[in-house]
Design a protein around this motif. Structure first.
Motif, PDB file in Angstrom:
ATOM      1  N   ARG A   9       0.831  -1.205   0.000  1.00  0.00           N
ATOM      2  CA  ARG A   9       0.000   0.000   0.000  1.00  0.00           C
ATOM      3  C   ARG A   9       0.864   1.253   0.000  1.00  0.00           C
ATOM      4  O   ARG A   9       0.535   2.247  -0.620  1.00  0.00           O
ATOM      5  N   TYR A  10       1.980   1.183   0.727  1.00  0.00           N
ATOM      6  CA  TYR A  10       2.899   2.320   0.814  1.00  0.00           C
ATOM      7  C   TYR A  10       4.322   1.803   0.619  1.00  0.00           C
ATOM      8  O   TYR A  10       4.678   0.748   1.136  1.00  0.00           O
ATOM      9  N   LEU A  11       5.106   2.585  -0.134  1.00  0.00           N
ATOM     10  CA  LEU A  11       6.478   2.178  -0.406  1.00  0.00           C
ATOM     11  C   LEU A  11       7.344   3.426  -0.483  1.00  0.00           C
ATOM     12  O   LEU A  11       6.960   4.404  -1.120  1.00  0.00           O
ATOM     13  N   VAL A  12       8.501   3.378   0.165  1.00  0.00           N
ATOM     14  CA  VAL A  12       9.445   4.495   0.121  1.00  0.00           C
ATOM     15  C   VAL A  12      10.770   3.958  -0.394  1.00  0.00           C
ATOM     16  O   VAL A  12      11.319   2.997   0.163  1.00  0.00           O
ATOM     17  N   LYS A  13      11.269   4.562  -1.452  1.00  0.00           N
ATOM     18  CA  LYS A  13      12.526   4.125  -2.069  1.00  0.00           C
ATOM     19  C   LYS A  13      13.412   5.339  -2.319  1.00  0.00           C
ATOM     20  O   LYS A  13      12.952   6.484  -2.235  1.00  0.00           O
ATOM     21  N   ARG A  14      14.654   5.067  -2.647  1.00  0.00           N
ATOM     22  CA  ARG A  14      15.617   6.150  -2.908  1.00  0.00           C
ATOM     23  C   ARG A  14      15.877   6.301  -4.398  1.00  0.00           C
ATOM     24  O   ARG A  14      15.762   5.346  -5.175  1.00  0.00           O
ATOM     25  N   THR A  15      16.246   7.494  -4.776  1.00  0.00           N
ATOM     26  CA  THR A  15      16.594   7.788  -6.165  1.00  0.00           C
ATOM     27  C   THR A  15      17.650   6.804  -6.648  1.00  0.00           C
ATOM     28  O   THR A  15      18.631   6.533  -5.941  1.00  0.00           O
ATOM     29  N   GLY A  16      17.436   6.280  -7.844  1.00  0.00           N
ATOM     30  CA  GLY A  16      18.398   5.354  -8.436  1.00  0.00           C
ATOM     31  C   GLY A  16      18.131   3.897  -8.147  1.00  0.00           C
ATOM     32  O   GLY A  16      18.701   3.008  -8.813  1.00  0.00           O
ATOM     33  N   GLU A  17      17.275   3.616  -7.178  1.00  0.00           N
ATOM     34  CA  GLU A  17      16.960   2.219  -6.862  1.00  0.00           C
ATOM     35  C   GLU A  17      16.106   1.598  -7.961  1.00  0.00           C
ATOM     36  O   GLU A  17      15.365   2.292  -8.669  1.00  0.00           O
ATOM     37  N   LYS A  18      16.199   0.286  -8.086  1.00  0.00           N
ATOM     38  CA  LYS A  18      15.296  -0.460  -8.963  1.00  0.00           C
ATOM     39  C   LYS A  18      14.093  -0.866  -8.116  1.00  0.00           C
ATOM     40  O   LYS A  18      14.253  -1.466  -7.050  1.00  0.00           O
ATOM     41  N   VAL A  19      12.910  -0.526  -8.589  1.00  0.00           N
ATOM     42  CA  VAL A  19      11.692  -0.727  -7.791  1.00  0.00           C
ATOM     43  C   VAL A  19      10.738  -1.650  -8.546  1.00  0.00           C
ATOM     44  O   VAL A  19      10.521  -1.488  -9.757  1.00  0.00           O
ATOM     45  N   PHE A  20      10.183  -2.605  -7.822  1.00  0.00           N
ATOM     46  CA  PHE A  20       9.220  -3.543  -8.391  1.00  0.00           C
ATOM     47  C   PHE A  20       7.868  -3.340  -7.711  1.00  0.00           C
ATOM     48  O   PHE A  20       7.770  -3.401  -6.486  1.00  0.00           O
ATOM     49  N   LEU A  21       6.845  -3.128  -8.519  1.00  0.00           N
ATOM     50  CA  LEU A  21       5.475  -3.110  -7.999  1.00  0.00           C
ATOM     51  C   LEU A  21       4.764  -4.321  -8.577  1.00  0.00           C
ATOM     52  O   LEU A  21       4.767  -4.533  -9.792  1.00  0.00           O
ATOM     53  N   GLU A  22       4.175  -5.104  -7.670  1.00  0.00           N
ATOM     54  CA  GLU A  22       3.568  -6.356  -8.102  1.00  0.00           C
ATOM     55  C   GLU A  22       2.046  -6.269  -8.047  1.00  0.00           C
ATOM     56  O   GLU A  22       1.480  -5.665  -7.143  1.00  0.00           O
ATOM     57  N   CYS A  23       1.411  -6.947  -8.994  1.00  0.00           N
ATOM     58  CA  CYS A  23      -0.049  -6.996  -9.037  1.00  0.00           C
ATOM     59  C   CYS A  23      -0.459  -8.420  -9.406  1.00  0.00           C
ATOM     60  O   CYS A  23       0.061  -8.980 -10.375  1.00  0.00           O
ATOM     61  N   VAL A  24      -1.376  -8.953  -8.638  1.00  0.00           N
ATOM     62  CA  VAL A  24      -1.859 -10.312  -8.875  1.00  0.00           C
ATOM     63  C   VAL A  24      -3.382 -10.303  -8.915  1.00  0.00           C
ATOM     64  O   VAL A  24      -4.015  -9.682  -8.065  1.00  0.00           O
TER      65      VAL A  24
END
Lengths: 115, 108
Positions: A9-24
């Motif tokens: 529901r909530y995600l905090v990441k840093r600039t330059g990171e590889k981010v995965f959002l999953e949906c099922v």
């Protein structure tokens, strides 16, 4: 009832990171979609997929990629996160069978912040 | 092109007032749905209404497919009705097309 589940529901990441959002989704739907929503801009389509391993660019694909290795799962990938990708991300699915007579179904959304 | 247009973009009402939200859609869009996005960002399905009229409590919707528009009615508005209301349709390629939304603010 159809269920579309987004992994966070909530995600905090840093600039330059590889981010995965999953949906099922659990209803064997052929078509799946990723949107982002920003104040004043409404919902904008990033990518969609109409079958396993198939993908089509939406209106704003830049900076994103997607993966659909299995029918039930559609992943959105931010290869190198940037602050302008801070947004609410929504996943949706719809059946292709009699698509003219089916509603679309949405996940609860992931609010992503890039610091 | 494929279009879904909503009006008005913003609406401010006093509690207890009635409101009408409009959605116009192009020829290549079908299967209208109305959603309410709550303050937490969740899209709540209100009506799936490709044609005709449906009612659910204080909310009702009418779609006149031949004239390419849909209306969402909210009667006796409450502060909990505040939020953004979206209509969306499906294109022939099974793409979901959203309107830009109507931001409804109900003042106590």
């Amino acid at each position: 009832d159809v269920k579309v589940t987004q992994s966070s529901r909530y995600l905090v990441k840093r600039t330059g990171e590889k981010v995965f959002l999953e949906c099922v989704q659990d209803m064997d739907h052929e078509n799946m979609f990723w949107y982002r929503q920003d104040p004043g801009l409404g919902l904008r389509l990033i990518y969609f997929s109409y079958d396993v391993k198939m993908k089509e660019k939406g209106d704003i694909p830049e900076g994103y990629s997607v993966s659909r290795e299995k029918k039930e799962r559609f992943s959105l990938i931010l290869e190198s996160a940037s602050t302008n990708q801070t947004s609410m991300y929504l996943c949706a699915s719809i059946s292709d069978r009699g698509a003219s007579n089916q509603p679309q179904h949405f996940g609860d959304g992931t609010r992503l912040s890039i610091l | 092109g494929i279009q879904v247009e909503q009006s008005p973009p913003d609406l401010i009402l006093q509690e207890g007032a009635n409101s009408t939200l409009r959605c116009n859609f192009s020829d290549s869009v079908n299967n209208l749905q109305w959603f309410h996005q709550n303050p937490w960002g969740q899209l709540i399905n209100l009506f799936y209404i490709p044609s005709g009229t449906k009612q659910n409590g204080r909310l009702s919707a009418t779609t006149v497919a031949t004239e390419r528009y849909s209306l969402l009615y909210i009667s006796s508005s409450q502060t909990t009705d505040s939020g953004v209301y979206f209509c969306a349709g499906i294109s022939s390629a099974s793409k979901i097309i959203f309107g830009s939304g109507t931001r409804l603010s109900i003042r106590p």
